[in-house]
Design a protein around this motif. Structure first.
Motif: not given
Length: 299
Positions: A182, A259, A262, A267-268, A271
């Motif tokens: 992140t 977050w 991630a 997810a990535r 975020v």
């Protein structure tokens, strides 16, 4: 004339450097990581079983797509009896929590251990899992699309900002180093992570360190992202807290559990999009997320 089905064995090295051998592509996959669950859904597959997602039974950002999928414990405490009952043909696992039990997993099914700390770890893990699932080209396409998204966002991000990623409910917050996935996304958005760099980032761990509020004030980030905590954040009651620039300007945001975890392709991307919006609201839009999952200003 019936053409015989050709079944090909699969052998791929995981992040331990150990070969993961399958007689054919995996179909019944247990995910001992949010990453595996995320990737399987991104590929249009459904895991045979999953582990808990922080305080939740399943990843909330993935919605109801995991309805009916059994939960077999946490990533650090898997119920081996339940795992055995699921009868998987592959276990996709986060390495740092499961490697100590590698032999026990291997007695049940082939076990692939993945690092899942850095952005490169995420990209490599998508490739490794794609091969084991017989979906190598689809996995590479997912990686290519995200790389293109990163390049596009970097080109559009104005820069000139600094930020901190903080977590804990204690008196002294934990701040993440640059190599944490992140944190790396901050770099792609032309933002300076005030957590700085680990001396040997190739080691992966530790992910960060404790930073006193006095030291955080010296670096005085423009934006602060607060990761989920199951306790009240004691450091926000420190007399120094109100003097931080991000606090004075209302640029402190509470963010979702994804977050912190991630590495998965869904997810990535979420975020990156939400981070870009919070940093540069005039340049980027908030991604489509239920209101309950959106980052919110911390008061």
């Amino acid at each position: 004339m019936t053409v015989p089905l050709v079944v090909s064995a699969v052998t791929v090295k995981d992040d331990r450097g150990e070969p993961v051998q399958l007689p054919t592509s995996a179909e019944r996959v247990v995910s001992i990581s949010t990453f595996g669950t995320d990737l399987l859904l991104a590929l249009g597959m459904k895991p045979a079983a999953i582990t808990r997602f922080g305080p939740f039974a399943q990843p909330d950002y993935l919605g109801d797509r995991l309805a009916g999928v059994p939960v077999i414990g946490s990533r650090s405490q898997v119920n081996m009896e339940l795992l055995s009952e699921v009868a998987p043909d592959l276990v996709l696992a986060i390495r740092r929590y499961t490697e100590k039990d590698a032999s026990r997993f291997a007695e049940i099914a082939p076990y692939a251990a993945l690092n899942l700390v850095t952005l490169n770890d995420s990209i490599r893990a998508v490739s490794i899992a794609g091969e084991l699932l017989g979906r190598a080209e689809d996995a590479e396409q997912i990686n290519r699309q995200f790389q293109q998204q990163l390049e596009t966002y970097r080109a559009q991000a104005p820069g000139g900002l600094s930020a901190a990623l903080l977590v804990t409910g204690g008196e002294v917050p934990f701040i993440y180093y640059d190599h944490f996935l992140t944190s790396e996304l901050l770099n792609w958005l032309n933002v300076d992570n005030v957590g700085g760099a680990l001396a040997n980032p190739e080691q992966g761990l530790p992910l960060g360190y404790r930073m006193r509020l006095e030291d955080l004030l010296q670096r005085d980030p423009d934006v602060i992202f607060l990761f989920a905590s199951n306790k009240e954040r004691a450091f926000t009651r420190n007399p120094i807290w109100p003097y931080l620039k991000a606090v004075r300007q209302g640029r402190v945001y509470e963010v979702g559990q994804h977050w912190k975890e991630a590495a998965g392709p869904i997810a990535r991307s979420l975020v990156l999009q939400e981070m870009a919006y919070r940093l540069y609201p005039d340049q980027f839009a908030m991604p489509e997320l239920p209101e309950s999952l959106r980052s919110r200003r911390y008061n």
